[in-house]
Design an enzyme around this catalytic site. Structure first.
Site, PDB file in Angstrom:
ATOM      1  N   PHE A 131      31.017 -12.906 -10.122  1.00 32.65           N
ATOM      2  CA  PHE A 131      29.719 -13.103 -10.804  1.00 32.65           C
ATOM      3  C   PHE A 131      29.090 -11.744 -10.868  1.00 32.65           C
ATOM      4  O   PHE A 131      28.988 -11.008  -9.647  1.00 32.65           O
ATOM      5  CB  PHE A 131      28.798 -14.173  -9.892  1.00 32.65           C
ATOM      6  N   GLY A 133      24.630  -7.302 -12.934  1.00 39.52           N
ATOM      7  CA  GLY A 133      24.075  -5.961 -13.514  1.00 39.52           C
ATOM      8  C   GLY A 133      24.837  -5.301 -14.312  1.00 39.52           C
ATOM      9  O   GLY A 133      25.118  -6.074 -15.274  1.00 39.52           O
ATOM     10  N   SER A 134      25.456  -4.114 -14.038  1.00 37.72           N
ATOM     11  CA  SER A 134      26.416  -3.668 -15.225  1.00 37.72           C
ATOM     12  C   SER A 134      27.551  -4.701 -15.424  1.00 37.72           C
ATOM     13  O   SER A 134      28.239  -4.325 -16.318  1.00 37.72           O
ATOM     14  CB  SER A 134      26.973  -2.051 -14.725  1.00 37.72           C
ATOM     15  N   GLU A 144      31.998  -0.947  -6.787  1.00 31.42           N
ATOM     16  CA  GLU A 144      30.982  -1.424  -6.019  1.00 31.42           C
ATOM     17  C   GLU A 144      30.716  -0.972  -4.623  1.00 31.42           C
ATOM     18  O   GLU A 144      29.574  -0.756  -4.077  1.00 31.42           O
ATOM     19  CB  GLU A 144      31.150  -3.125  -6.353  1.00 31.42           C
TER      20      GLU A 144
END
Ligand code: GSH
Length: 245
Positions: free
Chosen positions: A25, A28-29, A103
């Site tokens: 999910f 953001g980017s 991330e």
């Protein structure tokens, strides 16, 4: 309210021998630039969280001296955060290491598992909630910036840029994504920040188009193996315009 679950329990289920497809999910980017191959994507939401530009970033949209601000989630009992989930094929051995580097290593996010709720009114078979991997930045991570008055956050976004481009591009592409793919979704924090950035750009005579990369939408969608079940854009493509043209 859906709770974040520790990813370990889900990654154990993806041992080499019995790997299965999994959902990621993005809020953001990842919504507009997933960067990995996926089989399909669905818009939808997670419950119990609100999106905030409270995570600092020195590796994509800022530098050590001038960290930018990117999106994370904060717990909010009444909150709903809309975004897009991507289904990664069982045989895709690249996506997870890529996301861990982008991330976790570079961004300070941690991996969790959460209930993803696809946009209602999809064919019943696809409307059930699904387990999804989610990358969240928590207050204890070293890049955390936390809350600040919205005008201060907007000015910081307007000033910062990093190896992936301007912090303005990050904000405006997310706002564009939400308007075009989930027009019914509300997000006061995101759209107030967008309004403030556009206002300050006009006040300071900053050309927004010069701050947003020319990467065309088509390029960003090169990864789709199966057309996703997306709403047709009901709002004409919003062109970023030079405010002092
Ligand atoms: N985890 C959030 C935020 C991810 C995010 O925005 N990460 C940033 C900072 S690590 C990033 O990858 N940026 C790439 C870019 O700005 O182009 C999401 O699901 O979208």
């Amino acid at each position: 309210m859906d709770k974040l679950r520790n990813e370990a329990s889900s990654s154990e289920s993806k041992t080499e021998s019995n790997k299965e497809p999994f959902w990621v999910f993005g809020y953001g980017s990842l919504c507009w630039n997933p960067g990995f191959e996926y089989q399909q994507s669905l818009t939808g939401y997670v419950k119990g969280f609100s999106r905030r530009f409270w995570q600092g970033n020195t590796t994509h949209r800022g530098t050590e001296d001038k960290p930018g601000r990117v999106a994370t989630l904060i717990e909010d009992k009444e909150g709903i955060t809309w975004g897009k989930a991507f289904l990664v094929a069982a045989e895709n051995s690249v996506a997870l290491p890529y996301l861990t580097k982008r991330e976790c290593k570079l961004g300070g996010y941690k991996t969790c598992v959460v209930n993803f709720h696809p946009t209602p009114f999809l064919p019943a078979t696809r409307a059930d909630k699904k387990d999804a991997l989610l990358y969240i930045a928590l207050p204890e991570n070293k890049h955390w910036l936390g809350s600040a008055p919205l005008p201060d956050i907007a000015k910081q976004i307007l000033e910062c840029r990093g190896p992936s481009g301007s912090n303005v591009e990050y904000l405006l592409r997310l706002a564009d994504f939400m308007r075009e793919e989930i027009p019914e979704a509300l997000d006061d924090h995101l759209f107030s920040l967008e309004r403030l950035v556009r206002k300050f750009a006009a006040d300071f005579k900053i050309c927004l188009r010069s701050l947003v990369g020319e990467q065309e939408r088509a390029e960003r969608e090169v990864k789709v193996a199966v057309p996703s079940n997306q709403f047709a854009s009901r709002i004409p493509e919003k062109k970023l315009r030079c405010v002092n043209m």
